[in-house]
Motif scaffolding. Sequence first.
Motif, PDB file in Angstrom:
ATOM      1  N   ILE A  74       0.832  -1.207   0.000  1.00 22.25           N
ATOM      2  CA  ILE A  74       0.000   0.000   0.000  1.00 22.25           C
ATOM      3  C   ILE A  74       0.864   1.254   0.000  1.00 22.25           C
ATOM      4  N   GLN A  75       1.869   1.275   0.863  1.00 20.82           N
ATOM      5  CA  GLN A  75       2.731   2.452   0.951  1.00 20.82           C
ATOM      6  C   GLN A  75       3.442   2.722  -0.364  1.00 20.82           C
ATOM      7  N   GLU A  76       3.884   1.672  -1.023  1.00 17.43           N
ATOM      8  CA  GLU A  76       4.548   1.840  -2.318  1.00 17.43           C
ATOM      9  C   GLU A  76       3.572   2.379  -3.356  1.00 17.43           C
ATOM     10  N   ALA A  77       2.337   1.886  -3.332  1.00 18.60           N
ATOM     11  CA  ALA A  77       1.341   2.343  -4.291  1.00 18.60           C
ATOM     12  C   ALA A  77       1.007   3.823  -4.092  1.00 18.60           C
ATOM     13  N   LEU A  78       0.947   4.254  -2.834  1.00 20.13           N
ATOM     14  CA  LEU A  78       0.601   5.642  -2.545  1.00 20.13           C
ATOM     15  C   LEU A  78       1.669   6.618  -3.032  1.00 20.13           C
ATOM     16  N   THR A  79       2.902   6.152  -3.174  1.00 13.84           N
ATOM     17  CA  THR A  79       3.968   7.034  -3.670  1.00 13.84           C
ATOM     18  C   THR A  79       3.820   7.344  -5.159  1.00 13.84           C
ATOM     19  N   GLN A  80       2.937   6.594  -5.840  1.00 11.71           N
ATOM     20  CA  GLN A  80       2.743   6.835  -7.275  1.00 11.71           C
ATOM     21  C   GLN A  80       2.057   8.167  -7.533  1.00 11.71           C
ATOM     22  N   VAL A  81       1.390   8.702  -6.518  1.00 10.46           N
ATOM     23  CA  VAL A  81       0.744  10.014  -6.615  1.00 10.46           C
ATOM     24  C   VAL A  81       1.465  10.949  -5.655  1.00 10.46           C
ATOM     25  N   THR A  82       1.997  12.042  -6.155  1.00  8.74           N
ATOM     26  CA  THR A  82       2.745  12.964  -5.316  1.00  8.74           C
ATOM     27  C   THR A  82       1.805  13.791  -4.443  1.00  8.74           C
TER      28      THR A  82
END
Length: 258
Positions: free
Chosen positions: A177-185
């Motif tokens: 989840i944390q990695e996915a959230l980094t896809q949006v700045t």
Amino acid sequence: MTFKRGRGRKRYEGLELPSEELQPNEEQKTPLEGMITAVERHPRKVNRYQVYINEALAFTVHEDVLVEYRLFRGQSIDAATALAIQADVKRHAAWSDALAYIGRRPRALREVKLYLKRKGHGESDCEAAVRRLEEQGYANDAQFASQMAEHRMLEQRKGRRWVQQELQQKGVKRDVIQEALTQVTPEEEQEAARQLAERRWQSMSGAPQDKRRKLAAFLMRRGYTASMVNGILRELMANEPADESEEMWEPEEDMSLD
């Protein structure tokens, strides 16, 4: 083993034969033995075949199972093979349901497993189907989480906290989840929130302070942080007449999501 006719179809003495594929929770029946006397294409189900042993309907199988076990006319079937076929019929049924489920829209792996359990498939068949989906690239939690985060945050204008909670509920691991959230700045998230707030503000009626409180509650419910919400509200209030302004209300961080 003998067979006889009953209610319009043949059945083995003491053993009612399945007319369709075995159901996931069906109790194990006495294995069939004998000679395959006919193999017929199923009249309604695509890629399914009806296998007759000693002239009685024994199995309805997918063509993959048919080929794997060489279920052709004249082939002999022993008890061990019959049990293996029954097990493969159940595994293939779970696999087919899994493919149909993810075919409607992307799913997290845990979602697929829970769906298969609700359909009545056994634990081992559920796990095998989910593992096969992942191995063959049909389902991937990292890709699923990344796509959902981008769609929710940029198109549906939901905050980071909303997306995190939704992915957790779907069983996605925390690090994924944390990695996915980094896809949006953070800048992209804030711009999406600002656009949503501006449209909402323009459609609201009432005094600016009332509009501000309602809008703050709305944005917090959509998963935006208090600091982000407060910054956007300050920008909106800056355009209001000076005599309408008052001390800025600070939204609570722990406001629950819908």
